[in-house]
Design a protein around this motif. Structure first.
Motif, PDB file in Angstrom:
ATOM      1  N   ALA A  32       5.160  13.391  -4.269  1.00  0.00           N
ATOM      2  CA  ALA A  32       4.616  13.840  -2.997  1.00  0.00           C
ATOM      3  C   ALA A  32       3.735  12.752  -2.386  1.00  0.00           C
ATOM      4  O   ALA A  32       3.831  12.449  -1.188  1.00  0.00           O
ATOM      5  N   LEU A  33       2.904  12.130  -3.205  1.00  0.00           N
ATOM      6  CA  LEU A  33       1.998  11.099  -2.695  1.00  0.00           C
ATOM      7  C   LEU A  33       2.790   9.938  -2.100  1.00  0.00           C
ATOM      8  O   LEU A  33       2.453   9.424  -1.028  1.00  0.00           O
ATOM      9  N   MET A  34       3.849   9.549  -2.803  1.00  0.00           N
ATOM     10  CA  MET A  34       4.659   8.441  -2.305  1.00  0.00           C
ATOM     11  C   MET A  34       5.319   8.830  -0.982  1.00  0.00           C
ATOM     12  O   MET A  34       5.306   8.063  -0.024  1.00  0.00           O
ATOM     13  N   ALA A  35       5.873  10.024  -0.935  1.00  0.00           N
ATOM     14  CA  ALA A  35       6.591  10.453   0.270  1.00  0.00           C
ATOM     15  C   ALA A  35       5.645  10.595   1.458  1.00  0.00           C
ATOM     16  O   ALA A  35       5.940  10.125   2.569  1.00  0.00           O
ATOM     17  N   VAL A  36       4.503  11.230   1.232  1.00  0.00           N
ATOM     18  CA  VAL A  36       3.557  11.441   2.330  1.00  0.00           C
ATOM     19  C   VAL A  36       2.956  10.100   2.765  1.00  0.00           C
ATOM     20  O   VAL A  36       2.779   9.842   3.961  1.00  0.00           O
ATOM     21  N   SER A  37       2.707   9.215   1.801  1.00  0.00           N
ATOM     22  CA  SER A  37       2.182   7.880   2.139  1.00  0.00           C
ATOM     23  C   SER A  37       3.165   7.116   3.018  1.00  0.00           C
ATOM     24  O   SER A  37       2.781   6.469   3.991  1.00  0.00           O
ATOM     25  N   ARG A  38       4.438   7.181   2.638  1.00  0.00           N
ATOM     26  CA  ARG A  38       5.458   6.495   3.437  1.00  0.00           C
ATOM     27  C   ARG A  38       5.508   7.047   4.840  1.00  0.00           C
ATOM     28  O   ARG A  38       5.635   6.325   5.816  1.00  0.00           O
ATOM     29  N   TYR A  39       5.417   8.383   4.893  1.00  0.00           N
ATOM     30  CA  TYR A  39       5.513   9.037   6.191  1.00  0.00           C
ATOM     31  C   TYR A  39       4.308   8.691   7.065  1.00  0.00           C
ATOM     32  O   TYR A  39       4.452   8.325   8.235  1.00  0.00           O
ATOM     33  N   VAL A  40       3.124   8.789   6.502  1.00  0.00           N
ATOM     34  CA  VAL A  40       1.905   8.589   7.281  1.00  0.00           C
ATOM     35  C   VAL A  40       1.659   7.111   7.566  1.00  0.00           C
ATOM     36  O   VAL A  40       1.375   6.718   8.688  1.00  0.00           O
ATOM     37  N   LEU A  90       0.048   1.770  -4.946  1.00  0.00           N
ATOM     38  CA  LEU A  90       1.327   2.028  -4.273  1.00  0.00           C
ATOM     39  C   LEU A  90       1.600   0.822  -3.377  1.00  0.00           C
ATOM     40  O   LEU A  90       1.029   0.712  -2.285  1.00  0.00           O
ATOM     41  N   LEU A  91       2.433  -0.069  -3.876  1.00  0.00           N
ATOM     42  CA  LEU A  91       2.659  -1.318  -3.150  1.00  0.00           C
ATOM     43  C   LEU A  91       3.771  -1.205  -2.128  1.00  0.00           C
ATOM     44  O   LEU A  91       4.788  -0.562  -2.381  1.00  0.00           O
ATOM     45  N   GLY A  92       3.585  -1.884  -0.994  1.00  0.00           N
ATOM     46  CA  GLY A  92       4.642  -1.917   0.014  1.00  0.00           C
ATOM     47  C   GLY A  92       4.341  -1.023   1.200  1.00  0.00           C
ATOM     48  O   GLY A  92       5.146  -0.921   2.117  1.00  0.00           O
ATOM     49  N   LEU A  93       3.165  -0.380   1.150  1.00  0.00           N
ATOM     50  CA  LEU A  93       2.762   0.474   2.269  1.00  0.00           C
ATOM     51  C   LEU A  93       1.819  -0.290   3.197  1.00  0.00           C
ATOM     52  O   LEU A  93       1.153  -1.228   2.771  1.00  0.00           O
TER      53      LEU A  93
END
Lengths: 355, 355
Positions: A109-117, A293-296
């Motif tokens: 969830a954290l990865m998905a929401v981070s990508r989205y936001v 979380l790299l790449g954000l």
């Protein structure tokens, strides 16, 4: 310079009792930090009151009415809980109100929401989770991906190598950190198809002077410190990380039992307590908590879900250090140099595969 | 009953200096064993002489003119070196002159030559390597595959579960050992596609009462002892095994350094030496040396290439125990019950993928 960090206070197995306590403790010893505590206001206020920190000048509460549960599917976190503490904490970073976000919530969830936001950096197809492990050279070994991507193509592992290199260059002040590709043997002929094709990409970069690729490394090389960075897919990385954490706990139990087994051993432990402390300090997995979380387009640190206060403070420390060392800008620059946006990457950026 | 074991004496990093020494030591303390020492006769004789064992009644030499090097490609081991110590040692088992074979040679070569010489059991598509790791319940955790198959389909992982179950039932006298599927999380939705499809096969077997499938397990469950058996592909298994071995060595170095760091700690270590011995006994990876190559029509034990004499003796012990407990017959029976030869299995048995 004050560093502002948003905390997803409702995330993790223990929620505010750990997250708020860790933030208060960190703020008490670090004058250059300011926290945005994100979560249900009443709960956070009562937690602050318990700790006598309701009037702390560098702690403020940002209300979020919902929370992402540890077993919420990604879709729920992403589409239904729009006012979750996780999402609101990440939004603080996006809006420039915080420079980093720490969460102990559900990884997927954290990865998905981070990508989205926050969105990914230019050229990055899949963000990855990078953490450190101790090694015999008394240096950290950076390992990624640790669970964000359970199915990877060579192009993804290649990107992980580049992002890991940039991170280590920034945090450890090593301009050309070494990259190892995790495999079942050192020889080029070893491994599965994905790993062999990744090695070709990394060797090509090495020959062009873009990456310092060491070659294949094996599981034991993580702790030998053979390379600064160990690259693997998120399935292998996650299983390996949890296995070594499990062994760490097993070692601890075995040691405690042995030194408590009779009065002579107890005396030995008392006299040699300095040594036991030293061992515990090196081996304590809490000291390595906090994956980047790299790449954000923003600094996001994932804490272990089961972290206690001490361990969560380490995750906060990683966020603090990342901002202090200007990791984000340095990774962006390195990426721009190393990774011209490839055609394949932009067409396959449909999403992380972890569920 | 005397148990006859053939030893590939030229295999491993140290060759006869370890393998012959281990066999002599084992034969000295175990009257019910007889060894066929396979390798270059002159070298083996000189090694036996050095140990004063040239006339030992239960040690005999079987000459083999060639040897498989650690970096020989499988093709070389399989097609060119027809008189290698590895192949001749395995042939002793095939010809009924020995009941088990132990080798510390190149894993890929050993698996390929074993398959060629001994053949696989009916219904087994791919043999797997199974070893034990210690766990907090003071029981062994059996884990497979540890490196024979770096690319696996659900049907292979399914077979590993069945073979592992049969092995544990035979060796541990547990009629219904529990099977865990190694994954990045416990929930059914976690993991990559291969693991999810494998879980379906295992659940179906569980529902029919054929397997005691626990569900997904994570890396830390290996040392918790959550299940008797942990199933994974050979890439993940190999990396995990080597990582935990690496951590084990790191813990040992850290402990030694800490207890030697000053006189007080040294005194503590002296007084608490009973505890330190107990810890070392539980943690010493040598005590877990010896992986079973499961699914072959013969008992083959793979020792670590870097094994010393003490460690190699443990691999011999596994071979001895396997024969003593009639593991081969019991696995064959279990397989016949559990695994009717599937159509897919017989068409895809072209070879192990490890190089």
């Amino acid at each position: 310079m004050t560093i502002k960090i948003s905390i997803d206070c409702m995330g993790g197995d223990f929620g505010p009792s750990v997250t708020v306590a860790a933030a208060v403790s960190f703020a008490t010893r670090e004058p250059d930090v300011e926290f945005l505590l994100v979560g249900q206001e009443a709960i956070l206020q009562s937690e602050l009151k318990k700790l006598g920190a309701q009037n702390h000048p560098r702690l403020s509460i940002v209300h979020a009415s919902e929370m992402v549960e540890m077993d919420d599917p990604i879709e729920v976190a992403l589409r239904r809980k729009k006012d979750s503490s996780m999402r609101v904490a990440l939004t603080q970073v996006k809006d420039g109100l915080a420079q980093a976000c720490v969460s102990a919530g559900n990884t997927g969830a954290l990865m998905a929401v981070s990508r989205y936001v926050l969105k990914t950096m230019p050229g990055v197809d899949r963000p990855a989770i990078c953490s450190i492990l101790p090694n015999q050279n008394k240096q950290p070994t950076y390992m990624l991906d640790l669970g964000a991507n359970v199915d990877c193509e060579p192009l993804h592992l290649h990107q992980f190598a580049i992002m890991g290199s940039a991170l280590v260059a920034a945090l450890e002040n090593k301009p050309r950190p070494t990259v190892g590709l995790l495999n079942v043997g050192e020889e080029d002929i070893k491994g599965n198809d994905v790993v062999k094709r990744t090695a070709q990409l990394l060797r090509a970069d090495h020959e062009r002077g873009l990456l310092n690729f060491y070659g294949n490394v094996e599981g034991n090389d993580i702790f030998k410190g053979t390379t600064d960075i160990v690259v693997c897919d998120g399935f292998v990385g996650n299983v390996t990380l949890k296995a070594v954490e499990g062994l760490g706990r097993f070692v601890k139990t075995t040691m405690t039992d042995a030194f408590k087994s009779n009065p002579l051993n107890m005396l030995g432990a008392l006299i040699g307590r300095g040594a036991l402390k030293q061992i515990s300090k090196t081996m304590n997995p809490s000291n390595y908590n906090g994956g980047s979380l790299l790449g954000l387009r923003g600094v996001v640190i994932k804490s272990h879900g089961g972290a206690d206060k001490y361990s969560y403070e380490w995750a906060i420390q990683r966020a603090f250090d990342a901002v202090k060392n200007d990791v984000l800008a340095r990774i962006t620059t390195s990426l721009a140099e190393l990774m011209p946006v490839p055609a394949e990457a932009s067409t396959t950026s449909s999403g992380s595969t972890e569920q």
